[in-house]
Scaffold this motif. Structure first.
Motif, PDB file in Angstrom:
ATOM      1  N   UNK A  54       0.816  -1.152   0.051  1.00 15.18           N
ATOM      2  CA  UNK A  54       0.188  -0.018   0.120  1.00 15.18           C
ATOM      3  C   UNK A  54       0.934   1.276   0.317  1.00 15.18           C
ATOM      4  N   UNK A  55       2.219   1.031   0.100  1.00 18.08           N
ATOM      5  CA  UNK A  55       2.964   2.442   0.092  1.00 18.08           C
ATOM      6  C   UNK A  55       4.381   1.794  -0.461  1.00 18.08           C
ATOM      7  N   UNK A  56       4.869   2.892  -1.117  1.00 20.40           N
ATOM      8  CA  UNK A  56       6.125   2.833  -1.597  1.00 20.40           C
ATOM      9  C   UNK A  56       7.112   3.377  -0.511  1.00 20.40           C
ATOM     10  N   UNK A  57       8.416   2.700  -0.425  1.00 15.42           N
ATOM     11  CA  UNK A  57       9.245   3.201   0.384  1.00 15.42           C
ATOM     12  C   UNK A  57       9.503   4.516   0.741  1.00 15.42           C
ATOM     13  N   UNK A  58       9.746   5.104  -0.493  1.00 13.72           N
ATOM     14  CA  UNK A  58       9.795   6.747  -0.592  1.00 13.72           C
ATOM     15  C   UNK A  58       8.715   7.566   0.213  1.00 13.72           C
ATOM     16  N   UNK A  59       7.628   6.993   0.426  1.00 16.33           N
ATOM     17  CA  UNK A  59       6.633   7.705   0.922  1.00 16.33           C
ATOM     18  C   UNK A  59       6.548   7.362   2.559  1.00 16.33           C
ATOM     19  N   UNK A 109       7.249   0.470   6.344  1.00  9.73           N
ATOM     20  CA  UNK A 109       5.945   1.044   5.643  1.00  9.73           C
ATOM     21  C   UNK A 109       5.077  -0.175   5.275  1.00  9.73           C
ATOM     22  N   UNK A 110       3.765   0.012   4.920  1.00  6.29           N
ATOM     23  CA  UNK A 110       2.965  -1.114   4.692  1.00  6.29           C
ATOM     24  C   UNK A 110       3.638  -1.919   3.392  1.00  6.29           C
ATOM     25  N   UNK A 111       4.130  -1.315   2.503  1.00  7.97           N
ATOM     26  CA  UNK A 111       4.890  -2.138   1.393  1.00  7.97           C
ATOM     27  C   UNK A 111       5.721  -3.299   2.042  1.00  7.97           C
ATOM     28  N   UNK A 112       6.613  -2.807   2.783  1.00  7.97           N
ATOM     29  CA  UNK A 112       7.830  -3.496   3.694  1.00  7.97           C
ATOM     30  C   UNK A 112       7.188  -4.732   4.109  1.00  7.97           C
ATOM     31  N   UNK A 113       5.932  -4.344   5.012  1.00 10.67           N
ATOM     32  CA  UNK A 113       5.476  -5.283   6.159  1.00 10.67           C
ATOM     33  C   UNK A 113       4.607  -6.357   5.326  1.00 10.67           C
ATOM     34  N   UNK A 114       4.161  -5.953   4.048  1.00 10.07           N
ATOM     35  CA  UNK A 114       3.257  -7.035   3.225  1.00 10.07           C
ATOM     36  C   UNK A 114       3.825  -7.655   2.084  1.00 10.07           C
ATOM     37  N   UNK A 115       5.192  -7.316   1.800  1.00 12.58           N
ATOM     38  CA  UNK A 115       5.806  -7.870   0.576  1.00 12.58           C
ATOM     39  C   UNK A 115       6.376  -9.409   0.744  1.00 12.58           C
ATOM     40  N   UNK A 157      -2.174   6.248   1.300  1.00 11.38           N
ATOM     41  CA  UNK A 157      -0.579   6.648   1.665  1.00 11.38           C
ATOM     42  C   UNK A 157      -0.650   8.226   1.600  1.00 11.38           C
ATOM     43  N   UNK A 158      -1.135   8.674   0.478  1.00  8.85           N
ATOM     44  CA  UNK A 158      -1.144  10.261   0.454  1.00  8.85           C
ATOM     45  C   UNK A 158      -1.939  10.916   1.567  1.00  8.85           C
ATOM     46  N   UNK A 159      -3.083  10.170   1.922  1.00  8.60           N
ATOM     47  CA  UNK A 159      -4.054  10.936   2.947  1.00  8.60           C
ATOM     48  C   UNK A 159      -3.045  10.763   4.329  1.00  8.60           C
TER      49      UNK A 159
END
Length: 422
Positions: A7-12, A25-31, A189-191
C-alpha cells in the motif's frame, strides 16, 4: 493468494511526531507473503515437471530453463516490485520473465501453472493495458506453442485452449482487483502523509500561538508591575532632584519611597520569574492587597479609598490577579494623567455570580474615542476577556475617569453534609 497487498512505496514513509518514526511502511510489511507465494508456486511447478509424462530429456530441458526464473526474480524482479509500477526496469523484468517461462511451458504443459505467480506481478508492475497484453501472452502463447510443437489431438487442444481462456478471464478480474487495491492504497498513503503534515502544522501553529500568548501575558505582567514601578522611580527621582536644595526632609522622604518602590519591584520580578502570586497577594486577601496598594498612593491629596461590598471570600488566583492588576493600572494612570489633587476610589463588589471592580478618579479625564498608543487599557481588556469577563472605561474631558471590570464567578459549592441518618 494473499490479499495483503503493498500500500505504500518506500519513498513515502512518514514519521509520527507522537510515536516516533515508522520503522517499516505497509509495503515492506506486506511484501514477504508475495515472496512466499512466488516460492511456493515455483516449487510446485518444478514438482509437476518432474512428474510430467514427457520424456526425461524434455523434462530436464524444461526443468533447467525454468530454474533460471527464481534467481531472475530474486536478483532483479523483487527490487522492481518494491520500487513500484511503470518503471523501465519493470518492463525489462516482465519481458525476461515471460521469455524464461514460455519455452518450458511449450515443452511441458504442466509448467503453465507458473503463470499463477507471474500474472499478479504483471498487474503490480504494468499499467492495465500493458498488463492485459502480458497476461494474454502468458496464457495463449504456451498453449499455441504446445499445440504446434507436439501436435496433440483436437480434444486435448480444445480443453487446453478452454483452460487458457478461463485463466485469461480470471486473470483480468484478479488484475483489476489488484490494481484497484494498489490505487486505493496509494491514495491512502497520500492521505496519511497529508494528515501527518497537517498534524505537524497544527502542532507548530499551536506552539506559536502558545508562545504568542505567553509573550502577551509577560508583556502585561511587566507593564503592570515592573514598568509602573520604574515610572514611579523616575517620578521620585525628579521630586528628589527638585527638593535637594530647598527641602531636604522631603527629599529624604522621597528617597525612602524610592527604596520601598525598588524593593517592591524586586519582589514583583522574583514572583514573575517564579510564576507565583504577585507580591501584594502573597499571603493576603484581595481586599487587603487593594488596601496596601491604595496606601502607597496616599495619604495626602492623592489619597485612595477602598470600599468592599458583599461577602468577601477567596477566589481563584487568576481572578484575584486580574482584579489587582486592574487597580494597579487604573491608579498608575491616575497618578500620571489625572492631574494634581485628583482623588481616586476603589470599589470591590462581591456577589454569587460576579466580582465587580470599579476605580473612579476625579481627574481631568480624557476622550475615550481618541486613538491611544498605550498598552495599559488594551491589556486590561485582554485580561478581563481571558477570564470570560468584560472591561469598560468611561471618561470625558474634565469629568474624571471610571474603569469597571466585571468578572463572572463559578457558583459557590454547596456545603457538605455533616452526617446522614443511620
Amino acid at each position: 493468494m494473499s490479499a495483503d497487498l503493498p500500500v505504500e512505496e518506500p519513498a513515502r514513509r512518514v514519521s509520527t511526531p507522537a510515536g516516533g518514526a515508522r520503522e517499516t511502511d505497509a509495503w515492506d510489511r506486506s511484501f514477504h507473503p508475495w515472496d512466499l507465494y512466488f516460492g511456493v508456486v515455483w516449487a510446485v511447478t518444478l514438482i509437476f515437471t518432474i512428474a510430467a509424462p514427457n520424456s526425461a530429456p524434455v523434462r530436464a530441458t524444461a526443468f533447467t530453463l525454468f530454474l533460471l526464473l527464481a534467481p531472475w526474480y530474486v536478483w532483479f524482479g523483487r527490487a522492481e516490485l518494491m520500487r513500484g509500477p511503470d518503471s523501465r526496469g519493470a518492463l525489462v523484468y516482465i519481458y525476461v520473465a515471460i521469455g524464461l517461462f514460455v519455452p518450458p511451458a511449450v515443452l511441458v504443459g504442466e509448467m503453465r501453472s507458473a503463470a499463477f505467480a507471474l500474472v499478479p506481478q504483471c498487474f503490480m508492475l504494468l499499467s492495465m493495458s500493458r498488463a492485459m497484453w502480458a497476461v494474454g501472452v502468458l496464457n495463449a502463447v504456451p498453449v499455441i506453442g504446445w499445440a504446434l510443437w507436439w501436435r496433440p489431438d483436437g480434444e486435448a487442444i480444445f480443453f487446453n485452449a478452454l483452460f487458457a481462456v478461463v485463466s485469461l478471464a480470471f486473470s483480468a478480474v484478479l488484475g483489476s482487483w489488484i490494481i484497484r487495491i494498489i490505487e486505493q492504497s496509494a491514495e491512502r498513503a497520500e492521505l496519511i502523509a497529508e494528515l501527518e503534515a497537517s498534524r505537524e502544522e497544527v502542532s507548530r501553529l499551536s506552539a506559536e500561538r502558545g508562545a504568542l500568548a505567553e509573550r502577551e501575558r509577560m508583556s502585561r505582567e511587566i507593564h503592570d508591575t515592573l514598568a509602573q514601578g520604574f515610572t514611579s522611580l523616575l517620578m521620585l527621582v525628579q521630586a528628589v532632584d527638585s527638593e535637594l536644595e530647598r527641602d531636604l526632609p522631603g527629599a529624604r522622604r522621597h528617597l525612602d519611597l524610592m527604596a520601598d518602590t525598588a524593593r517592591r519591584n524586586l519582589a514583583e520580578a522574583r514572583a514573575l520569574v517564579a510564576g507565583g502570586a504577585p507580591a501584594d497577594l502573597n499571603g493576603n486577601s484581595l481586599p487587603d492587597a487593594l488596601r496596601r496598594l491604595a496606601a502607597r498612593h496616599g495619604p495626602g491629596p492623592a489619597e485612595v479609598s477602598v470600599e468592599v461590598t458583599g461577602q468577601a471570600r477567596a477566589l481563584a488566583p487568576a481572578l484575584e490577579v486580574v482584579a489587582l492588576r486592574t487597580c494597579q493600572e487604573a491608579l498608575s494612570n491616575t497618578a500620571r494623567h489625572a492631574g494634581a489633587g485628583a482623588r481616586a476610589a476603589i470599589s470591590l463588589a462581591y456577589s454569587d455570580a460576579a466580582l465587580c471592580v470599579r476605580i473612579r478618579d476625579t481627574g481631568c479625564g480624557f476622550d475615550v474615542s481618541a486613538p491611544s498608543g498605550g498598552y495599559g487599557l488594551s491589556g486590561l481588556r485582554a485580561r478581563a476577556a481571558e477570564m470570560g469577563g468584560s472591561a469598560e472605561v468611561r471618561s470625558a474631558p474634565g469629568d474624571g475617569t471610571l474603569v469597571a471590570v466585571h468578572l463572572p464567578l463559578p457558583p459557590p459549592s454547596p456545603p457538605s453534609p455533616t452526617g446522614s441518618p443511620a
